[in-house]
Design a protein around this motif. Structure first.
Motif, mmCIF file in Angstrom:
data_model
loop_
_atom_site.group_PDB
_atom_site.id
_atom_site.type_symbol
_atom_site.label_atom_id
_atom_site.label_comp_id
_atom_site.label_asym_id
_atom_site.label_seq_id
_atom_site.Cartn_x
_atom_site.Cartn_y
_atom_site.Cartn_z
ATOM 1 N N PHE A 133 0.823 -1.211 0.000
ATOM 2 C CA PHE A 133 0.000 0.000 0.000
ATOM 3 C C PHE A 133 0.859 1.265 0.000
ATOM 4 C CE2 PHE A 133 -2.229 3.454 2.177
ATOM 5 C CZ PHE A 133 -3.365 3.550 1.392
ATOM 6 N N PHE A 134 1.838 1.345 0.917
ATOM 7 C CA PHE A 134 2.567 2.596 1.104
ATOM 8 C C PHE A 134 3.680 2.813 0.081
ATOM 9 C CE2 PHE A 134 0.723 2.227 5.394
ATOM 10 C CZ PHE A 134 0.193 3.490 5.511
ATOM 11 N N THR A 135 4.056 1.809 -0.671
ATOM 12 C CA THR A 135 5.076 2.012 -1.697
ATOM 13 C C THR A 135 4.548 1.738 -3.100
ATOM 14 O OG1 THR A 135 5.925 -0.265 -1.452
ATOM 15 C CG2 THR A 135 6.946 1.441 -0.112
ATOM 16 N N PHE A 136 3.790 0.649 -3.275
ATOM 17 C CA PHE A 136 3.338 0.274 -4.620
ATOM 18 C C PHE A 136 2.079 1.032 -5.029
ATOM 19 C CE2 PHE A 136 1.253 -2.435 -7.780
ATOM 20 C CZ PHE A 136 2.310 -2.686 -8.644
ATOM 21 N N LEU A 137 1.088 1.103 -4.147
ATOM 22 C CA LEU A 137 -0.199 1.695 -4.500
ATOM 23 C C LEU A 137 -0.323 3.163 -4.119
ATOM 24 C CD1 LEU A 137 -2.628 -1.209 -3.535
ATOM 25 C CD2 LEU A 137 -1.767 -0.609 -5.804
ATOM 26 N N PHE A 138 0.603 3.687 -3.319
ATOM 27 C CA PHE A 138 0.500 5.067 -2.858
ATOM 28 C C PHE A 138 0.473 6.068 -4.020
ATOM 29 C CE2 PHE A 138 1.737 8.588 0.122
ATOM 30 C CZ PHE A 138 0.689 8.401 1.004
ATOM 31 N N PRO A 139 1.406 5.993 -4.982
ATOM 32 C CA PRO A 139 1.335 6.928 -6.115
ATOM 33 C C PRO A 139 0.059 6.763 -6.932
ATOM 34 C CG PRO A 139 3.499 5.897 -5.996
ATOM 35 C CD PRO A 139 2.614 5.148 -5.056
ATOM 36 N N VAL A 140 -0.421 5.520 -7.052
ATOM 37 C CA VAL A 140 -1.664 5.283 -7.777
ATOM 38 C C VAL A 140 -2.830 5.977 -7.074
ATOM 39 C CG1 VAL A 140 -3.284 3.523 -8.575
ATOM 40 C CG2 VAL A 140 -0.818 3.074 -8.665
ATOM 41 N N LEU A 141 -2.874 5.849 -5.751
ATOM 42 C CA LEU A 141 -3.930 6.493 -4.974
ATOM 43 C C LEU A 141 -3.891 8.006 -5.146
ATOM 44 C CD1 LEU A 141 -6.195 6.347 -2.843
ATOM 45 C CD2 LEU A 141 -4.412 6.397 -1.085
ATOM 46 N N PHE A 142 -2.700 8.594 -5.091
ATOM 47 C CA PHE A 142 -2.597 10.049 -5.221
ATOM 48 C C PHE A 142 -2.954 10.503 -6.637
ATOM 49 C CE2 PHE A 142 -0.699 10.366 -1.089
ATOM 50 C CZ PHE A 142 -0.926 11.682 -0.725
ATOM 51 N N LEU A 143 -2.607 9.723 -7.643
ATOM 52 C CA LEU A 143 -2.997 10.082 -9.008
ATOM 53 C C LEU A 143 -4.513 10.100 -9.130
ATOM 54 C CD1 LEU A 143 -2.262 10.678 -11.963
ATOM 55 C CD2 LEU A 143 -2.256 8.199 -12.358
ATOM 56 N N LEU A 144 -5.165 9.110 -8.541
ATOM 57 C CA LEU A 144 -6.624 9.070 -8.572
ATOM 58 C C LEU A 144 -7.222 10.269 -7.832
ATOM 59 C CD1 LEU A 144 -7.207 5.257 -7.897
ATOM 60 C CD2 LEU A 144 -7.486 6.466 -10.066
ATOM 61 N N ILE A 145 -6.646 10.596 -6.673
ATOM 62 C CA ILE A 145 -7.166 11.723 -5.891
ATOM 63 C C ILE A 145 -7.033 13.030 -6.666
ATOM 64 C CG2 ILE A 145 -6.757 13.150 -3.847
ATOM 65 C CD1 ILE A 145 -6.041 10.574 -2.348
ATOM 66 N N ALA A 205 -1.204 2.939 -17.375
ATOM 67 C CA ALA A 205 -2.428 2.314 -17.862
ATOM 68 C C ALA A 205 -3.664 3.006 -17.287
ATOM 69 C CB ALA A 205 -2.437 0.832 -17.493
ATOM 70 N N ILE A 206 -3.653 3.310 -16.003
ATOM 71 C CA ILE A 206 -4.796 3.983 -15.385
ATOM 72 C C ILE A 206 -5.000 5.368 -15.993
ATOM 73 C CG2 ILE A 206 -5.587 5.061 -13.232
ATOM 74 C CD1 ILE A 206 -4.442 2.668 -11.750
ATOM 75 N N ALA A 207 -3.891 6.116 -16.178
ATOM 76 C CA ALA A 207 -4.007 7.453 -16.765
ATOM 77 C C ALA A 207 -4.558 7.390 -18.181
ATOM 78 C CB ALA A 207 -2.644 8.141 -16.751
ATOM 79 N N GLY A 208 -4.093 6.417 -18.965
ATOM 80 C CA GLY A 208 -4.528 6.335 -20.350
ATOM 81 C C GLY A 208 -5.929 5.782 -20.516
ATOM 82 N N ILE A 209 -6.263 4.730 -19.738
ATOM 83 C CA ILE A 209 -7.546 4.051 -19.925
ATOM 84 C C ILE A 209 -8.691 4.790 -19.248
ATOM 85 C CG2 ILE A 209 -8.831 1.926 -19.447
ATOM 86 C CD1 ILE A 209 -6.150 0.430 -19.713
ATOM 87 N N PHE A 210 -8.503 5.188 -17.998
ATOM 88 C CA PHE A 210 -9.599 5.746 -17.217
ATOM 89 C C PHE A 210 -9.722 7.270 -17.326
ATOM 90 C CE2 PHE A 210 -8.665 1.700 -15.108
ATOM 91 C CZ PHE A 210 -9.925 1.128 -15.112
ATOM 92 N N PHE A 211 -8.613 7.953 -17.636
ATOM 93 C CA PHE A 211 -8.661 9.416 -17.690
ATOM 94 C C PHE A 211 -8.323 9.974 -19.066
ATOM 95 C CE2 PHE A 211 -7.790 8.336 -13.233
ATOM 96 C CZ PHE A 211 -8.868 8.968 -12.628
#
Length: 263
Positions: A23-35, A122-128
């Motif tokens: 969570f704090f290393t792998f998913l943290f940047p993903v969470l902040f990008l979503l926020i 992938a998240i930036a390209g597909i979802f946004f």
């Protein structure tokens, strides 16, 4: 080499079995990008006629932050914990050499860092709907910035792991350093709006240059005017990061022990 390669698979499995690390290393940047992408969904960034969405604007910063988290924060805390609970002491009594041990750690960071970057893109390209670069030269820039950045951050993380005196204090020592670097390096705040003296301080450290290198890949060329030098300054990005890589190697050579000297 054989032991080192086998350690890579072991380290990757161990990493993904630790929920807090994931969570704090792998998913943290993903969470902040979503926020940021959702919170500023109605905002645009850039000069008139060349505006981009918030997701596109924050993607390079989150990629750079991912290098720091996957490399420096992850390894500094992980190795400090292994030293504190006696895992390193036990490894020191096996045929595993420090070189093989480092190969395992570096391999783990390369694998997880690549997966993290791929997930962010992938998240930036597909979802946004973020438009990804089509110029091969930009992807070549991404490749060397990523490889040099993740290696440098990993080496610095190994060196920094000697700083915490116990495994319990590792997070308290490492995470504030990582947070401060992110706030002053243009990850969460546009770098050009920071005070000049703070920009000069941030320019000493590699994260500012890694973020700038990622911006040169994913942002339109017009955004180069917002950088302190008015250009992407790839030469300085390469030079400063290489200097920190050498500094990290020296720190590792001087400070790494299977057990603390004062144990």
């Amino acid at each position: 080499m054989r032991l080192g390669l086998s350690r890579v698979a072991y380290e990757v499995r161990s990493y993904f079995r630790q929920g807090d690390s994931v969570f704090f290393t792998f998913l943290f940047p993903v969470l902040f990008l979503l926020i940021f992408a959702v919170a500023f969904s109605s905002a645009t960034f850039g000069p008139p006629g060349g505006e981009i969405s918030s997701a596109a604007y924050y993607l390079p910063g989150m990629l750079a932050a991912g290098l720091l988290l996957s490399g420096l924060q992850n390894l500094a805390i992980d190795i400090a914990m292994e030293r504190s609970d006696g895992s390193l002491k036990r490894l020191g009594g096996t045929p595993l050499s420090p070189v093989s041990y480092f190969m395992g750690k570096l391999g783990q960071v390369l694998v997880t860092g690549f997966l993290q970057a791929a997930l962010l893109i992938a998240i930036a390209g597909i979802f946004f709907g973020v438009a990804l670069p089509t110029d091969p030269q930009r992807w070549l820039t991404f490749a060397w910035v990523f490889l040099l950045g993740v290696t440098t951050c990993a080496i610095l993380g190994i060196g920094l792991s000697a700083l915490p005196r116990t495994g319990r204090s590792a997070s308290a020592v490492v995470i504030p350093i990582v947070l401060v670097l992110q706030f002053i390096s243009g990850i969460f705040i546009q770098f050009s709006v920071l005070p000049e003296w703070l920009q000069n301080v941030a320019s000493i450290f590699p994260l500012k240059w890694l973020a700038q290198g990622m911006r040169s890949v994913f942002l339109p060329e017009a955004f180069a005017a917002d950088e302190p030098g008015g250009t992407w300054q790839h030469g300085l990005t390469l030079g400063v990061t290489l200097i920190w890589l050498v500094v990290g190697l020296i720190l590792v050579r001087v400070t790494f022990r299977w057990i603390r000297k004062d144990s």
